[in-house]
Design a protein around this motif. Sequence first.
Motif, PDB file in Angstrom:
ATOM      1  N   ASP A   1      -8.671  -4.621 -16.767  1.00 14.82           N
ATOM      2  CA  ASP A   1      -7.431  -4.481 -15.993  1.00 14.82           C
ATOM      3  C   ASP A   1      -7.379  -3.174 -15.221  1.00 14.82           C
ATOM      4  N   GLU A   2      -8.394  -2.366 -15.349  1.00 18.40           N
ATOM      5  CA  GLU A   2      -8.462  -1.094 -14.620  1.00 18.40           C
ATOM      6  C   GLU A   2      -8.564  -1.377 -13.117  1.00 18.40           C
ATOM      7  N   ARG A   3      -7.792  -0.634 -12.333  1.00 15.63           N
ATOM      8  CA  ARG A   3      -7.849  -0.804 -10.874  1.00 15.63           C
ATOM      9  C   ARG A   3      -9.078  -0.073 -10.337  1.00 15.63           C
ATOM     10  N   ILE A   4      -9.840  -0.780  -9.518  1.00 16.12           N
ATOM     11  CA  ILE A   4     -11.035  -0.230  -8.891  1.00 16.12           C
ATOM     12  C   ILE A   4     -10.711   0.031  -7.430  1.00 16.12           C
ATOM     13  N   PHE A   5     -10.969   1.237  -6.974  1.00 13.94           N
ATOM     14  CA  PHE A   5     -10.709   1.598  -5.584  1.00 13.94           C
ATOM     15  C   PHE A   5     -12.009   1.462  -4.797  1.00 13.94           C
ATOM     16  N   LEU A   6     -11.973   0.604  -3.791  1.00 16.07           N
ATOM     17  CA  LEU A   6     -13.155   0.317  -2.984  1.00 16.07           C
ATOM     18  C   LEU A   6     -12.990   0.965  -1.619  1.00 16.07           C
ATOM     19  N   ARG A   7     -13.981   1.761  -1.251  1.00 16.76           N
ATOM     20  CA  ARG A   7     -13.952   2.388   0.065  1.00 16.76           C
ATOM     21  C   ARG A   7     -15.310   2.166   0.725  1.00 16.76           C
ATOM     22  N   ALA A   8     -15.282   2.082   2.044  1.00 21.34           N
ATOM     23  CA  ALA A   8     -16.510   1.800   2.784  1.00 21.34           C
ATOM     24  C   ALA A   8     -16.526   2.594   4.076  1.00 21.34           C
ATOM     25  N   ASP A   9     -17.725   2.887   4.528  1.00 20.24           N
ATOM     26  CA  ASP A   9     -17.922   3.563   5.801  1.00 20.24           C
ATOM     27  C   ASP A   9     -17.467   2.645   6.931  1.00 20.24           C
ATOM     28  N   LYS A  10     -17.034   3.231   8.056  1.00 19.12           N
ATOM     29  CA  LYS A  10     -16.582   2.435   9.202  1.00 19.12           C
ATOM     30  C   LYS A  10     -17.642   1.481   9.715  1.00 19.12           C
ATOM     31  N   GLY A  11     -18.901   1.885   9.663  1.00 20.27           N
ATOM     32  CA  GLY A  11     -19.978   1.089  10.219  1.00 20.27           C
ATOM     33  C   GLY A  11     -20.486  -0.021   9.313  1.00 20.27           C
ATOM     34  N   VAL A  12     -19.915  -0.161   8.117  1.00 20.94           N
ATOM     35  CA  VAL A  12     -20.361  -1.202   7.186  1.00 20.94           C
ATOM     36  C   VAL A  12     -19.839  -2.546   7.673  1.00 20.94           C
ATOM     37  N   PRO A  13     -20.727  -3.536   7.788  1.00 19.62           N
ATOM     38  CA  PRO A  13     -20.272  -4.871   8.209  1.00 19.62           C
ATOM     39  C   PRO A  13     -19.315  -5.478   7.182  1.00 19.62           C
ATOM     40  N   TYR A  14     -18.407  -6.286   7.668  1.00 22.82           N
ATOM     41  CA  TYR A  14     -17.398  -6.915   6.830  1.00 22.82           C
ATOM     42  C   TYR A  14     -18.038  -7.784   5.749  1.00 22.82           C
ATOM     43  N   GLY A  15     -19.131  -8.453   6.075  1.00 25.55           N
ATOM     44  CA  GLY A  15     -19.813  -9.304   5.108  1.00 25.55           C
ATOM     45  C   GLY A  15     -20.348  -8.513   3.930  1.00 25.55           C
ATOM     46  N   GLU A  16     -20.836  -7.307   4.182  1.00 20.86           N
ATOM     47  CA  GLU A  16     -21.339  -6.463   3.095  1.00 20.86           C
ATOM     48  C   GLU A  16     -20.201  -6.038   2.167  1.00 20.86           C
ATOM     49  N   LEU A  17     -19.052  -5.734   2.741  1.00 22.70           N
ATOM     50  CA  LEU A  17     -17.890  -5.365   1.938  1.00 22.70           C
ATOM     51  C   LEU A  17     -17.462  -6.539   1.061  1.00 22.70           C
ATOM     52  N   MET A  18     -17.519  -7.742   1.605  1.00 21.81           N
ATOM     53  CA  MET A  18     -17.163  -8.928   0.827  1.00 21.81           C
ATOM     54  C   MET A  18     -18.166  -9.171  -0.303  1.00 21.81           C
ATOM     55  N   GLN A  19     -19.432  -8.871  -0.081  1.00 21.57           N
ATOM     56  CA  GLN A  19     -20.430  -9.022  -1.144  1.00 21.57           C
ATOM     57  C   GLN A  19     -20.135  -8.073  -2.302  1.00 21.57           C
ATOM     58  N   VAL A  20     -19.721  -6.851  -1.985  1.00 22.49           N
ATOM     59  CA  VAL A  20     -19.376  -5.894  -3.043  1.00 22.49           C
ATOM     60  C   VAL A  20     -18.135  -6.367  -3.789  1.00 22.49           C
ATOM     61  N   MET A  21     -17.170  -6.920  -3.067  1.00 20.31           N
ATOM     62  CA  MET A  21     -15.975  -7.447  -3.733  1.00 20.31           C
ATOM     63  C   MET A  21     -16.342  -8.631  -4.633  1.00 20.31           C
ATOM     64  N   ASN A  22     -17.296  -9.445  -4.213  1.00 18.53           N
ATOM     65  CA  ASN A  22     -17.761 -10.541  -5.069  1.00 18.53           C
ATOM     66  C   ASN A  22     -18.472 -10.016  -6.311  1.00 18.53           C
ATOM     67  N   LEU A  23     -19.210  -8.915  -6.185  1.00 17.41           N
ATOM     68  CA  LEU A  23     -19.838  -8.293  -7.357  1.00 17.41           C
ATOM     69  C   LEU A  23     -18.774  -7.804  -8.340  1.00 17.41           C
ATOM     70  N   LEU A  24     -17.714  -7.209  -7.812  1.00 21.26           N
ATOM     71  CA  LEU A  24     -16.625  -6.735  -8.675  1.00 21.26           C
ATOM     72  C   LEU A  24     -15.948  -7.906  -9.379  1.00 21.26           C
ATOM     73  N   ARG A  25     -15.737  -8.986  -8.640  1.00 18.83           N
ATOM     74  CA  ARG A  25     -15.100 -10.167  -9.229  1.00 18.83           C
ATOM     75  C   ARG A  25     -15.997 -10.777 -10.312  1.00 18.83           C
ATOM     76  N   ALA A  26     -17.304 -10.846 -10.029  1.00 17.55           N
ATOM     77  CA  ALA A  26     -18.243 -11.404 -11.009  1.00 17.55           C
ATOM     78  C   ALA A  26     -18.286 -10.547 -12.271  1.00 17.55           C
TER      79      ALA A  26
ATOM     80  N   PHE B   1     -13.783   5.014  -8.221  1.00 21.68           N
ATOM     81  CA  PHE B   1     -14.101   4.712  -6.828  1.00 21.68           C
ATOM     82  C   PHE B   1     -15.469   4.055  -6.741  1.00 21.68           C
ATOM     83  N   VAL B   2     -15.531   2.939  -6.017  1.00 21.09           N
ATOM     84  CA  VAL B   2     -16.798   2.315  -5.646  1.00 21.09           C
ATOM     85  C   VAL B   2     -16.894   2.482  -4.137  1.00 21.09           C
ATOM     86  N   SER B   3     -17.965   3.117  -3.684  1.00 19.14           N
ATOM     87  CA  SER B   3     -18.129   3.406  -2.262  1.00 19.14           C
ATOM     88  C   SER B   3     -19.335   2.667  -1.710  1.00 19.14           C
ATOM     89  N   VAL B   4     -19.166   2.120  -0.491  1.00 21.00           N
ATOM     90  CA  VAL B   4     -20.274   1.508   0.230  1.00 21.00           C
ATOM     91  C   VAL B   4     -20.613   2.467   1.361  1.00 21.00           C
TER      92      VAL B   4
END
Length: 145
Positions: free
Chosen positions: A100-125, A66-69
């Motif tokens: 190939d391991e699946r990473i589960f990403l979870r975020a708090d309700k108040g986290v802006p969508y842009g911040e969630l996308m930045q974390v997804m870009n970190l995972l992709r990188a 789990f990766v949590s924001v």
Amino acid sequence: MAVRLGSDSSDDLVENSEINITPFIDVILVLLIIFMVAAPLSTVDVAVELPTSAAPQQPRPEKPIFVSVKSDLALALGEEIVARPALGPALDALAKGNKDERIFLRADKGVPYGELMQVMNLLRAAGYLKVGLVGLEDVSGGTQP
């Protein structure tokens, strides 16, 4: 051929009360073009309410990663806080280099969508392309209006 040499008071200029409509039409056409260009640009901002998922729950892996924001935008890998630049190496250590391991990403309700996308870009990188988003299950079983 007649020439008038004297000046009498009847030669005053006569006022023309007609409107010159050509500049008026030019202004209207310019305004029309401005509104035609600006109208599509004003419809981009659309409010979206995302629904909850009513999909059946998938079986959990034996040891999920789990990766949590958090609400303060801090990242947590499992239970430990991780700096953003150190996320890739920490994932490599936890997943034993298996990209190939699946990473589960979870975020708090108040986290802006842009911040969630930045974390997804970190995972992709870091090379982790299998990312699952974690949310609450809709216990009512129906769809929201």
